[in-house]
Write a protein that holds these residues in place. Structure first.
Motif, PDB file in Angstrom:
ATOM      1  N   ASP A 200     -12.236-117.974-140.166  1.00  0.00           N
ATOM      2  CA  ASP A 200     -12.906-118.008-141.461  1.00  0.00           C
ATOM      3  C   ASP A 200     -12.371-119.227-142.192  1.00  0.00           C
ATOM      4  O   ASP A 200     -11.373-119.822-141.773  1.00  0.00           O
TER       5      ASP A 200
ATOM      6  N   VAL B 247     -12.909-122.047-145.936  1.00  0.00           N
ATOM      7  CA  VAL B 247     -13.549-122.502-147.165  1.00  0.00           C
ATOM      8  C   VAL B 247     -13.500-124.017-147.184  1.00  0.00           C
ATOM      9  O   VAL B 247     -12.526-124.625-146.716  1.00  0.00           O
ATOM     10  N   ASN B 248     -14.513-124.624-147.745  1.00  0.00           N
ATOM     11  CA  ASN B 248     -14.550-126.068-147.889  1.00  0.00           C
ATOM     12  C   ASN B 248     -13.315-126.525-148.681  1.00  0.00           C
ATOM     13  O   ASN B 248     -13.067-126.018-149.777  1.00  0.00           O
TER      14      ASN B 248
ATOM     15  N   LYS C 147     -18.097-112.254-150.009  1.00  0.00           N
ATOM     16  CA  LYS C 147     -18.113-111.625-148.685  1.00  0.00           C
ATOM     17  C   LYS C 147     -16.886-110.736-148.475  1.00  0.00           C
ATOM     18  O   LYS C 147     -16.989-109.668-147.871  1.00  0.00           O
TER      19      LYS C 147
ATOM     20  N   ASP D 177     -18.666-117.898-152.173  1.00  0.00           N
ATOM     21  CA  ASP D 177     -19.296-117.158-151.074  1.00  0.00           C
ATOM     22  C   ASP D 177     -18.252-116.396-150.260  1.00  0.00           C
ATOM     23  O   ASP D 177     -18.474-115.252-149.871  1.00  0.00           O
ATOM     24  N   PHE D 178     -17.119-117.032-150.013  1.00  0.00           N
ATOM     25  CA  PHE D 178     -16.015-116.366-149.304  1.00  0.00           C
ATOM     26  C   PHE D 178     -15.572-115.131-150.089  1.00  0.00           C
ATOM     27  O   PHE D 178     -15.417-114.051-149.533  1.00  0.00           O
TER      28      PHE D 178
ATOM     29  N   ALA E 146     -18.225-126.090-144.509  1.00  0.00           N
ATOM     30  CA  ALA E 146     -17.632-124.762-144.702  1.00  0.00           C
ATOM     31  C   ALA E 146     -18.140-124.154-146.010  1.00  0.00           C
ATOM     32  O   ALA E 146     -18.528-124.860-146.948  1.00  0.00           O
ATOM     33  N   GLN E 147     -18.102-122.831-146.068  1.00  0.00           N
ATOM     34  CA  GLN E 147     -18.614-122.097-147.224  1.00  0.00           C
ATOM     35  C   GLN E 147     -17.835-122.410-148.498  1.00  0.00           C
ATOM     36  O   GLN E 147     -16.667-122.803-148.466  1.00  0.00           O
TER      37      GLN E 147
ATOM     38  N   ASP F  21     -13.720-127.581-152.409  1.00  0.00           N
ATOM     39  CA  ASP F  21     -14.441-126.647-153.270  1.00  0.00           C
ATOM     40  C   ASP F  21     -13.973-126.804-154.719  1.00  0.00           C
ATOM     41  O   ASP F  21     -12.777-126.788-155.001  1.00  0.00           O
TER      42      ASP F  21
END
Length: 185
Positions: A144, A146-147, A182, A178-179, A173-174, A150
């Protein structure tokens, strides 16, 4: 060894006792008993990883989720990086907060990152060789991330945007929002 707990519970900066003389230096980079004293449990590291990167490379923010999550003990054996840990433990009062620590061959610091954290680093020297121990093996299905740039995380990687080198995977990457959506259901 001096252990400094960061604002993120369980995440420690470790400063070794270094013995130097005209021949060079010596320090203990890992001691299971001392780690148990610091952490309150004995970590079992099962995998060592090493990477070499050039200036401007940003790797992360990555993690493995669920039963394959990993605690990491990270250090730099050549060069310097800004190492970042982001707390994403759902019940943590510091969820979404991060720490950034300069790790270098010169300062010989290490960072212990417990399970439940995103992790990444940026290379601030010409090159850097990054070494880390993991307490769980790699599992692709548990990846998993994350950008790393961000805006919600607002991490200062100490690299200007035009000089950053990211993998294609990290570029797309999300977002942290969003992470979070989720993982906090």
């Amino acid at each position: 060894m001096n252990a400094i707990e960061t604002k993120l519970k369980g995440c420690f900066i470790l400063e070794p006792t270094v013995f130097e003389d005209e021949r060079g230096y010596f320090f203990e980079s890992y001691n299971e008993n001392k780690m148990e004293q610091i952490l309150g449990y004995k970590p079992t590291f099962v995998q060592d990883n090493q990477s070499k990167s050039s200036y401007g490379v940003v790797r992360g923010l990555h993690m493995q989720a669920g039963e394959h999550s990993q605690a990491k003990l990270v250090r730099v054996v050549e060069g310097a990086v800004i190492d970042v840990a982001v707390d994403v433990r759902p019940e943590s009062p510091t969820y979404g907060e991060s720490v950034a620590v300069e790790l270098s061959a010169d300062n010989k610091r290490q960072l212990f990152i417990p399970r439940g954290f995103l992790h990444g680093f940026s290379v601030i020297s010409d090159t850097a060789t990054f070494f880390y121990k993991c307490d769980n093996g790699y599992n692709k299905e548990s990846e998993d991330g994350v950008n790393p740039i961000d805006v919600d995380l607002n991490i200062d990687w100490q690299i200007s945007a035009d000089k950053m080198l990211l993998s294609e995977k990290d570029k797309v990457a999300q977002a942290f929002a969003d992470f979070k959506a989720k993982n906090l259901k």
